[in-house]
Write an enzyme that holds these catalytic residues in place. Structure first.
Site, short mmCIF file in Angstrom:
data_model
loop_
_atom_site.label_atom_id
_atom_site.label_comp_id
_atom_site.label_asym_id
_atom_site.label_seq_id
_atom_site.Cartn_x
_atom_site.Cartn_y
_atom_site.Cartn_z
N THR A 57 106.80 -17.75 18.34
CA THR A 57 107.59 -17.03 17.33
C THR A 57 108.54 -18.07 16.73
OG1 THR A 57 107.52 -15.00 18.64
CG2 THR A 57 109.20 -15.11 16.92
N ARG A 93 95.02 -11.62 15.22
CA ARG A 93 94.54 -10.25 14.95
C ARG A 93 93.31 -9.88 15.77
NH1 ARG A 93 99.16 -8.49 13.13
NH2 ARG A 93 99.83 -9.50 11.20
N GLU A 130 103.70 -13.15 10.31
CA GLU A 130 104.38 -11.91 9.94
C GLU A 130 105.76 -12.26 9.40
OE1 GLU A 130 104.13 -9.04 13.18
OE2 GLU A 130 102.15 -8.41 12.44
N GLN A 157 94.49 -9.22 19.25
CA GLN A 157 95.27 -7.97 19.17
C GLN A 157 94.37 -6.74 19.15
OE1 GLN A 157 97.82 -7.92 15.70
NE2 GLN A 157 98.78 -5.98 16.22
N ASP A 168 106.61 -13.77 13.29
CA ASP A 168 105.94 -13.29 14.52
C ASP A 168 104.44 -13.59 14.37
OD1 ASP A 168 105.12 -11.85 16.78
OD2 ASP A 168 105.10 -9.95 15.70
N LYS A 223 100.55 -12.03 20.55
CA LYS A 223 101.81 -12.32 19.87
C LYS A 223 102.79 -13.17 20.66
CE LYS A 223 101.76 -8.31 16.83
NZ LYS A 223 102.38 -8.69 15.56
N GLU A 278 97.13 -7.82 5.61
CA GLU A 278 97.25 -6.89 4.49
C GLU A 278 96.82 -7.54 3.18
OE1 GLU A 278 101.35 -4.82 4.98
OE2 GLU A 278 101.22 -6.50 6.35
N HIS A 301 103.90 -1.61 5.84
CA HIS A 301 103.12 -2.43 6.76
C HIS A 301 102.42 -1.54 7.80
CE1 HIS A 301 102.01 -5.73 9.44
NE2 HIS A 301 102.63 -5.12 10.42
N GLU A 307 109.30 -11.60 8.75
CA GLU A 307 110.27 -10.68 9.36
C GLU A 307 111.69 -11.21 9.25
OE1 GLU A 307 109.41 -9.04 13.18
OE2 GLU A 307 107.23 -9.28 12.98
N THR A 363 107.18 -6.74 10.41
CA THR A 363 106.71 -7.30 9.14
C THR A 363 107.28 -6.52 7.96
OG1 THR A 363 104.68 -7.81 10.28
CG2 THR A 363 104.63 -7.97 7.89
N TYR A 377 109.16 -2.39 14.04
CA TYR A 377 108.00 -2.12 13.17
C TYR A 377 108.51 -1.29 12.00
CZ TYR A 377 102.83 -1.25 12.92
OH TYR A 377 101.50 -1.21 12.60
N ARG A 386 92.74 2.02 12.31
CA ARG A 386 92.37 3.44 12.51
C ARG A 386 92.26 4.10 11.14
NH1 ARG A 386 96.79 2.36 15.50
NH2 ARG A 386 98.02 3.25 13.82
N TYR A 409 95.19 -4.25 22.32
CA TYR A 409 96.44 -3.54 22.02
C TYR A 409 96.51 -2.12 22.56
CZ TYR A 409 95.07 -0.39 18.17
OH TYR A 409 94.54 0.62 17.42
N ASP A 424 110.61 -6.66 19.26
CA ASP A 424 110.14 -6.66 17.87
C ASP A 424 109.86 -5.24 17.40
OD1 ASP A 424 109.53 -7.80 15.46
OD2 ASP A 424 107.48 -8.34 16.01
CA CA Z 1 105.83 -8.25 14.38
#
Ligand code: CA
Length: 438
Positions: free
Chosen positions: A268, A248, A210, A251, A244, A264, A384, A145, A212, A370, A140, A154, A255, A138
């Site tokens: 799917t 959260r 997500e 994650q 996907d 994740k 988001e 996104h 995608e 995404t 990005y 962050r 992560y 997958d």
């Molecule tokens: Ca994804």
């Protein structure tokens, strides 16, 4: 890259009347592939091509012996329970079969009377995965996104410096990929409570989708070889919709430093139909890098990618809660975007994936990441759309969502349209959230 030919002719119509209706996903210009059996039967799965609200059973077409030459050989590779053998044959075989099926399905085709025996309603089919998916990666590729999510995780450093140089990805889990119209249990996991220092174990409270695009690899590359960017698309069979599903809260805790894991890999969802790259030829768009951003390194740059590397697949996500379903309310659209906004193209993903000699295999699946567009309402995830769960989404019945609740059904749709071409669609990728397994 594929040239337009008579299979894309906007004037073409089919003797299958439902294919000629405006706004249907599967006109004769599309001809996407899936694998199916009759719903409720124990039949062996086999390939199909969609036409309007119906589909051709490719095993029956093969038995009718209406095709000849390389198209017949390609057709035979679609009669088994996966399309891997067909995908491995490469673009020549895919084009030959597309051309032959397009000819047979046209209004006035002498094959029409024989082919009626191979036609069945899509509503009577149960779809299975179209390929054995050996590996799933997958990416990005939406900078919108990546920036929005980075800001939540962050705030002082949203976009990491490698993003504009590397088509970033993680290796996903192939075993939990399912075809549209399934349900899955909300994942359990380790979650760090807000302000806490030790994790608790429980069902995810921040379950998200997500939006995608999935990319099926056709012909692979041998281990140790690379894929020049000019030839990258020769390795791509076609595109589908992909969700996907992402937890959260799991994650956020797991992560770092190695990326997504249990947040994740529990489910799917993909759409049953794979729209071939050749069918998408009328919807190619230029790809460019904003001035001031680093230009791609030479192995990721080619004139044809800049000229036509993008694909304008319009994407939509809709939500249907359990209450809406009980009232027979249709799914409510909550966001729209397009694959044309991607920072990296399909060709970039393929070439970068193989730059170290990694072998891509027929039936491997790549996720685009995404697909959020530049505007806030074009966000491809709830993370988001709700600003990390701080601004609930209000549905037409007044119900509110920050993240998904049990019973929620998420429906992804995709289509391509522009002046001078016939609209083609991807169908849908839909699935429903069940309570966590204890
Ligand atoms: Ca994804």
């Amino acid at each position: 890259m594929y040239a337009l030919d008579d299979t894309h002719d906007p004037a073409l119509e089919s003797w299958v009347e439902s294919a000629n209706r405006p706004c249907n996903d599967f006109p004769i210009q599309n001809l996407p592939f899936a694998v199916f059996r009759r719903a409720g039967s124990a039949e062996a799965p086999r390939g199909a091509v969609a036409i309007g609200e119906q589909m051709l059973d490719l095993r029956v077409v093969h038995e009718l012996r209406v095709l000849r030459g390389s198209a017949a050989d390609a057709l035979e590779a679609c009669t088994g329970s996966t399309l891997n053998a067909f995908m491995a044959m490469g673009a020549g075989a895919w084009s030959a079969l597309r051309k032959a099926l397009s000819a047979c399905l046209r209004r006035g085709s002498p094959a029409a009377s024989a082919l009626r025996a191979a036609l069945l309603d899509q509503a009577d089919a149960e779809f299975v995965l179209p390929a054995y998916i050996g590996d799933y990666t997958d990416f990005y590729t939406s900078i919108h996104h990546a920036t929005a999510v980075g800001r939540l995780f962050r705030p002082d450093n949203p976009l990491l410096p490698n993003y504009k140089w590397v088509p970033v990805a993680y290796h996903g889990r192939a075993s939990s990929i399912r075809v549209s119209e399934h349900s899955f249990a909300r994942p359990m996991g380790q979650i760090l409570p807000a302000g806490g220092v030790e994790p608790v174990v429980g069902p995810s409270a921040r379950l998200d989708y997500e939006l995608e695009v999935g990319i099926f690899i056709g012909a692979g590359n041998a281990l140790g070889t690379r894929v020049p960017i000019e030839r990258a698309e020769e390795h791509v069979f076609g595109l589908c919709l992909l969700n996907d599903w992402s937890a959260r809260d799991i994650q956020a805790w797991e992560y770092q430093p190695l990326g997504p894991f249990l947040a994740k890999n529990f489910a799917t969802t993909i759409s049953p139909w794979i729209v071939t790259l050749e069918a998408l030829a009328p919807f190619r768009v230029p790809w460019s890098r904003p001035a001031g951003d680093p230009q791609p390194l030479p192995y990721l740059d080619a004139p044809q990618v800049r000229a036509r590397g993008g694909i304008d697949v319009q994407l939509e996500v809709a939500l249907q809660t359990q209450a809406m379903r009980a009232r027979h309310d249709p799914p409510h659209t909550i966001a729209r975007s397009s694959f044309r906004h991607a920072y990296w193209t399909v060709a970039h993903m393929v070439t970068h994936h193989a730059m170290n000699g990694c072998n891509l295999e027929p039936g491997d699946l790549l996720g685009s990441g995404t697909q959020s567009g530049p505007a806030p309402e074009e966000a491809g995830s709830l993370l988001e759309l709700t600003a990390g769960g701080r601004q609930p989404l209000v549905l037409p019945d007044g119900d509110r969502r920050t993240f998904l609740l049990d019973g929620d059904r998420v429906v992804l749709r995709g289509w391509c349209e522009r002046d001078g071409a016939v609209r083609i669609g991807f169908g849908k990728a839909a699935a429903t959230v069940l309570p966590a397994a204890r």
